[in-house]
Design a protein around this motif. Structure first.
Motif: not given
Length: 399
Positions: A33-37
């Motif tokens: 999720t963090v990497l996608t953001a």
């Protein structure tokens, strides 16, 4: 004494194994999720987050299948093969029906969430089918106490999306690629579960009645409160995506990253329930304090400078996450005690939240509305839980 110690040690090792597996799943899911953001930016992340919110709500059927399958097998170990066939059969049919419903609703999802991409909306179908069937598989594995395979399924659930998703996003940083990574990753644990459950089965005599229908009714009963909770915890991002600008919706979705912590323990005793909520509140308070003391670090986890407009409000999202964690504890507690009032309260809060969310137009205003409604719901559910446990404690003494 030796046999009891051996059994205790085995249970302890199994518990540790599952805890580690779920921890790996949660860390990899959060990391993705963090990497996608970071990789796709706030506008695209708003679309991705809305789709993930929809998938969480859809996944309630998977949780219902898991709980029902595990409970039935544990209660009737002498009928494990028959129950396994019924659970997996219902799981397969349910996944296909749900996939068909999602397929029919794809144009609606594309329009309401402003995706502007029918293929992206279709990925919900690709993910919903394995997600639902996986619930039946996990329920069987849990009921049969096959902890090693169950742990591997949990790890694969998180690692699958991380491997596929990051691989796609490196070359194609879009919401479609991010969602495709999730959809492809969902099939990895299903394949592992299918291989583990593919052993030869004995012939089973035809039983009277309709066990599949009975199981479906039980799944529906188990799922309704969970549906209300997951709808409540994801309605805000869906409404934000439908009513706000792409930028505002993306900011709100990024803020929800700090609301990630959630617990799912079925606590029924008053002291244990209060202890669990106290621990959750303490951890949440540490998170809020950490965000206030190190806002730049918190912004880094959210998605970086692209989301700086929401930086001053991240502590509010942390409070929302903490309150929702405690609400989830109360929801599982209510399910264990069959509290109809609690379910009605959750559905009522959901309606109020949707109405309130439609009345605001910024991420900052929406998080305040959500925080107020979730806090009020928490207070109401806590009052019901404490009143019920107190009555059950007093009742035996007065009889």
């Amino acid at each position: 004494m030796s046999k009891m110690a051996t059994e205790t040690g085995r249970k302890l090792r199994s518990g540790v194994l599952i805890a580690i597996s779920i921890g790996v799943m949660n860390v990899t899911t959060y990391g993705y999720t963090v990497l996608t953001a970071h990789l796709i930016g706030k506008e695209a992340y708003g679309a991705f987050s809305a789709l993930m919110g929809a998938l969480l709500v859809i996944g309630v059927l998977s949780l219902g299948l898991q709980a029902t399958g595990a409970r039935r097998i544990s209660a009737h170990p002498d009928q494990v093969i028959a129950i396994e066939q019924t659970v997996l059969g219902v799981g397969l049919r349910s996944s296909l029906v749900l996939g068909g419903v999602c397929l029919l609703l794809t144009p609606v999802l594309n329009s309401v969430l402003h995706l502007h991409s029918l293929p992206t909306a279709l990925l919900v179908v690709v993910a919903a089918i394995p997600l639902t069937y996986m619930g039946a598989q996990i329920g069987v594995l849990q009921g049969e106490r096959r902890w090693g395979i169950l742990g591997l399924v949990y790890i694969a659930q998180g690692m699958g999306r991380l491997v596929f998703g990051v691989g796609l996003l490196i070359f194609w940083p879009t919401e479609f690629a991010a969602m495709l990574g999730v959809a492809l990753g969902m099939w990895v644990p299903v394949i592992i579960g299918a291989l583990a459950l593919s052993r030869r089965r004995a012939e089973i005599p035809h039983s009277e009645g309709h066990p599949g229908l009975d199981l479906i009714r039980e799944v529906g009963h188990s799922s309704q409160a969970l549906l209300a909770f997951f709808a409540l915890s994801n309605a805000d991002i869906l409404v934000a995506r439908a009513t706000m600008s792409d930028s505002e919706a993306g900011l709100y979705a990024a803020g929800l990253i700090v609301a990630f912590p959630s617990m799912s323990k079925q606590e029924t005793r008053r002291r244990t329930l209060l202890l669990a909520m106290g621990l959750t509140a303490a951890l949440g308070s540490i998170g809020v304090l950490g965000i206030l003391l190190f806002p730049d670090l918190a912004l880094l986890f959210v998605g970086g400078d692209d989301f700086s407009a929401i930086a001053d409000d991240l502590w509010k999202f942390a409070i929302v996450g903490t309150v929702l964690s405690m609400v989830q504890l109360l929801v599982y507690s209510a399910l264990a005690r069959r509290q109809g009032r609690a379910v009605i309260m959750i559905w009522t809060a959901l309606v109020i939240l949707i109405v309130g969310a439609l009345a605001v137009s910024t991420a900052t205003a929406l998080v305040v509305v959500v925080m107020a409604i979730d806090t009020a719901l928490f207070a109401a559910l806590l009052a019901v839980a404490l009143h019920t446990t107190r009555d059950r404690t007093v009742a035996p003494a007065t009889s």
